[in-house]
Design a protein around this motif. Structure first.
Motif, PDB file in Angstrom:
ATOM      1  N   ASP A 135       0.817  -1.212   0.000  1.00 24.89           N
ATOM      2  CA  ASP A 135       0.000   0.000   0.000  1.00 24.89           C
ATOM      3  C   ASP A 135       0.851   1.262   0.000  1.00 24.89           C
ATOM      4  OD1 ASP A 135      -2.265   1.560   0.144  1.00 24.89           O
ATOM      5  OD2 ASP A 135      -2.638   1.189   2.272  1.00 24.89           O
ATOM      6  N   PRO A 136       1.579   1.505  -1.110  1.00 22.90           N
ATOM      7  CA  PRO A 136       2.391   2.725  -1.140  1.00 22.90           C
ATOM      8  C   PRO A 136       1.574   4.005  -1.048  1.00 22.90           C
ATOM      9  CG  PRO A 136       2.341   1.654  -3.299  1.00 22.90           C
ATOM     10  CD  PRO A 136       1.737   0.689  -2.323  1.00 22.90           C
ATOM     11  N   GLY A 137       0.272   3.929  -1.329  1.00 23.01           N
ATOM     12  CA  GLY A 137      -0.591   5.109  -1.237  1.00 23.01           C
ATOM     13  C   GLY A 137      -1.348   5.204   0.070  1.00 23.01           C
ATOM     14  N   VAL A 138      -0.874   4.528   1.134  1.00 19.32           N
ATOM     15  CA  VAL A 138      -1.584   4.526   2.401  1.00 19.32           C
ATOM     16  C   VAL A 138      -1.868   5.961   2.863  1.00 19.32           C
ATOM     17  CG1 VAL A 138       0.570   4.376   3.751  1.00 19.32           C
ATOM     18  CG2 VAL A 138      -1.618   3.617   4.757  1.00 19.32           C
ATOM     19  N   GLY A 139      -3.093   6.184   3.296  1.00 20.28           N
ATOM     20  CA  GLY A 139      -3.478   7.511   3.771  1.00 20.28           C
ATOM     21  C   GLY A 139      -3.969   8.443   2.688  1.00 20.28           C
TER      22      GLY A 139
END
Length: 301
Positions: A93-97
């Protein structure tokens, strides 16, 4: 009272309840976290905090950091072998947040996958199919006290939601609002196809322990080239359309059919075309990788 009418009705209600709560208390985790620290243990601790009767398993936690494609492949490689009702948690999940969606999908074979909708579902959507997709309602399905935490959704949202779903605390309908099943985020890649006397495909993954090259070309498509054992194939491998390797190798049943260190072509355990060196690493020798940017072309030599 006519029990002949009420009993069938009660059985119908019970069957509908069972459809909503058809999970089997199994949760399977995968991530790019590694096992050097406590991240994986924290996710499992959250799950056990929901229900200590859950059965927790690992798919892998050794996916290279941020490699969404490999997360997609490992699900594709594994999910179909687990029984209907199994709940998978996939956290790469490199796009977490960010504004990427957190979802739970139900496959057409009955397994559930809890994941960011960032491309992780690319291959499962094509192979097993997505029956339903729901966006996680974090107002209801988030670990208490984690509202100000923005960088560990794997623990605070995904493991928590998966555990509640697997334990029957919530039904699939209570995960959140329904989303179009056919609109998952997909990573573009070279699908396997035949064009004249050439078959094109993708280098899906490396057999990392040995450095073998696994493609997405299925045996049925490969057989259209009418290649017999011992006959040679011409192989060309590309990264982003730049040629990385070109050479010939025989199609064989076993690695020992060629001398040590020699190239060969074989069908792997998933019955897909693969390339290897006997007792050597094809990937290391020729600097070959895998992923959506890698492609292959083969033809009879």
């Amino acid at each position: 009272m006519d029990f002949r009418k009420t009993i069938p009705f009660a059985l119908l209600l019970l069957s509908l309840v069972n459809l909503s709560f058809s999970q089997n208390k199994i949760v399977v985790f995968q991530s790019d976290f590694g096992v050097k620290d406590g991240a994986v243990s924290a996710m499992k601790g959250v799950a056990m905090g929901v229900d200590t009767n859950l059965k927790l398993y690992d798919l892998t936690h050794e996916i290279p950091a941020y490699n969404i494609w490999e997360a997609a492949y490992r699900l594709e490689q594994t999910v179909n072998y687990w029984p209907a009702g199994t709940v998978f948690v996939s956290v790469v999940d490199p796009g977490v947040g960010s504004n990427r969606k957190s979802v739970v999908v139900k496959t057409k074979t009955g397994q559930f996958i809890v994941t960011p909708d960032n491309g992780t579902l690319t291959l499962i959507a094509e192979s097993l199919g997505i029956a339903e997709r729901r966006e996680i309602d974090e107002a209801l399905n988030r670990r208490n006290g984690s509202e100000q935490s923005y960088t560990f959704h794997g623990r605070d949202v995904y493991a928590y939601t998966a555990a509640r779903l697997a334990a029957g605390v919530i039904s699939f309908e209570q995960v959140g609002k329904l989303l179009p099943a056919d609109s998952v985020v997909k990573i573009p890649y070279q699908h396997a196809k035949k064009e004249g006397n050439i078959i094109k495909g993708n280098i899906s993954i490396l057999d990392v322990q040995y450095g073998n090259i696994w493609t997405n070309i299925p045996a049925a498509l490969f057989k259209q080239l009418n290649i017999g054992f011992g006959q040679k194939l011409h192989i060309t491998l590309y990264k982003n359309k730049t040629k990385i390797y070109e050479g010939n190798a025989p199609y064989v049943q076993t690695f020992s059919a060629v001398a040590n260190g020699k190239e060969l072509v074989y069908l792997n355990s998933l019955m897909q075309l693969s390339f290897a060196l006997n007792q050597g690493s094809f990937a290391a020798k020729y600097s070959v990788g895998s992923g959506s940017e890698w492609s292959v072309e083969i033809r009879k030599e």
